[in-house]
Write an enzyme that holds these catalytic residues in place. Structure first.
Site, short mmCIF file in Angstrom:
data_model
loop_
_atom_site.label_atom_id
_atom_site.label_comp_id
_atom_site.label_asym_id
_atom_site.label_seq_id
_atom_site.Cartn_x
_atom_site.Cartn_y
_atom_site.Cartn_z
N GLY A 16 0.81 -1.21 0.00
CA GLY A 16 0.00 0.00 0.00
C GLY A 16 0.84 1.26 0.00
O GLY A 16 2.07 1.23 -0.10
N SER A 131 -3.27 3.03 13.35
CA SER A 131 -4.70 3.21 13.53
C SER A 131 -5.14 4.53 12.90
O SER A 131 -4.39 5.14 12.13
CB SER A 131 -5.08 3.13 15.01
OG SER A 131 -6.49 3.11 15.17
N LYS A 134 -10.63 7.75 13.03
CA LYS A 134 -11.99 7.20 13.04
C LYS A 134 -12.21 6.20 14.16
O LYS A 134 -13.34 5.80 14.45
CB LYS A 134 -12.31 6.59 11.67
CG LYS A 134 -12.40 7.65 10.58
CD LYS A 134 -12.49 7.06 9.19
CE LYS A 134 -12.56 8.19 8.15
NZ LYS A 134 -11.38 9.09 8.16
N VAL A 180 -9.16 11.08 -1.47
CA VAL A 180 -10.01 11.89 -2.34
C VAL A 180 -9.24 12.76 -3.33
O VAL A 180 -9.73 13.03 -4.43
CB VAL A 180 -10.98 12.75 -1.48
CG1 VAL A 180 -10.23 13.90 -0.80
CG2 VAL A 180 -12.13 13.27 -2.31
#
Length: 347
Positions: A16, A131, A134, A180
């Site tokens: 990733g 983490s 959220k 985004v």
């Protein structure tokens, strides 16, 4: 890199954005080996060819292992000889986790338990679990699963022996996979309006480099069971969208509001009021020590507890709010943005 000299570092979910950023930071240091552990053979093959092409002199330091954090034996197989682990494997798309919450449970909670179980058994020196904001006051499945990931890590730290376990919690990482800003750039390039869910939402923003800095801070200064948090700035979604428009020639007046998606918050929290009771202000970071009281609660009714400190909740509404120019400058500093602008200007 000092403490990493000659050592073996494993990155779960290593194909990733975070894994790639770690490779770019560490490969040309004196680290011994970096193990990429993930379940996607195509991404591993792409990564292998990429680093053989751009860093041929050090690419042999990368070792690839196909496996899945959901499988304990898979974790145990790859763990032999590992000194340190950055645990980044996760399902992190909010809508996806909302529709498939048990998949989030399997990866984010059970997967973390498997990684830590294998690490403790193998005597790994340190595990840093990644983490998210959220996880604080979670309202969606992704956040709830990451909150329980933190709980698993803290619980494991109580009997982890020589293995140090810490968690890091951070906000939106700009231009990471699935985020985004790359979507907005694609929309602008296609001549379309860019879409935002709710303009007045606020979000913490940080770069991948800052995410690595937080993990390294936890690695160096965190104690077993600690939660480490970076004091990130924030901006509104509208400001972020306008900044991207100005950088890439989009039309701010054409920004299209599409409404809040499943499980989205109006603002995010990095440090809760409850965590403030024990949190330590370390300048650019907060450290939240593990609550290592035992299960015998009766004695706390008799003895009481120490006075809480005076910190208050740290969220994306009360942190430093970036204006348009500040947001644009922060976005423009990213290597991904510079590469995309170069591609656009070369046409």
């Amino acid at each position: 890199m000092g403490v990493f000299t000659g050592k073996t570092l494993m990155i779960t979910g290593g194909t990733g954005s975070f894994g790639n950023a770690v490779l770019n930071r560490f490969l040309q240091t004196d680290i011994g080996e970096i193990r990429i552990f993930s379940r996607d053979e195509k991404k591993q093959d792409d990564m292998r060819h990429e680093y053989q092409a751009k860093m041929p002199e050090v690419a042999e330091k990368i070792q690839f292992y196909i496996g899945d954090v959901r499988d304990l034996q898979s974790c145990k197989t790859v763990m032999h000889g590992v000194d340190y682990i950055f645990h980044a494997a996760a399902l992190k798309q909010v809508p996806s986790c909302e529709f498939f919450p048990m998949e989030a449970v399997k990866t984010n909670i059970i997967g973390t338990d498997n990684v830590l179980t294998a690490a403790i058994e193998e005597g790994v020196e340190a595990v840093i679990c990644l983490s998210t904001d959220k996880a604080a006051y979670p309202i969606n499945s992704m956040g709830k699963s990451k909150s329980l990931e933190e709980s698993v890590a803290i619980a494991k730290s109580r009997y982890s022996g020589k293995t140090k376990i810490c968690c890091t919690r951070y906000g939106n990482v700009m231009c990471s996979r699935g985020s985004v800003i790359p979507l907005w750039i694609d929309q602008i390039k296609a001549g379309n309006s860019i879409t935002v869910t709710e303009p007045s939402m606020t979000r913490f923003i940080m770069s991948l480099e800052e995410a690595i800095d937080l993990v390294l801070f936890a690695f160096e200064y965190g104690n077993n069971g600690d939660l480490l948090i970076m004091k990130a700035p924030a901006c509104t979604i509208q400001t972020q969208a306008e900044a991207v428009c100005e950088l890439f020639g989009g039309k701010k007046e054409d920004i299209k509001v599409i409404g809040i998606r499943h499980g989205e918050k109006m603002y995010e929290t990095l440090l809760t009021n409850e965590e403030c009771a024990k949190a330590v202000d370390m300048g650019n970071f907060y450290r939240v020590p593990a609550d290592n009281r035992g299960l015998n609660y009766d004695k706390y009714f008799k003895e009481g507890d120490e006075e809480r400190n005076t910190l208050t909740e740290f969220n994306s509404n009360n942190t430093k709010r970036l204006n348009l120019e500040e947001t644009k400058a922060k976005i423009a500093s990213l290597s991904y943005i510079q590469e995309e602008l170069e591609k656009m200007n070369s046409k």
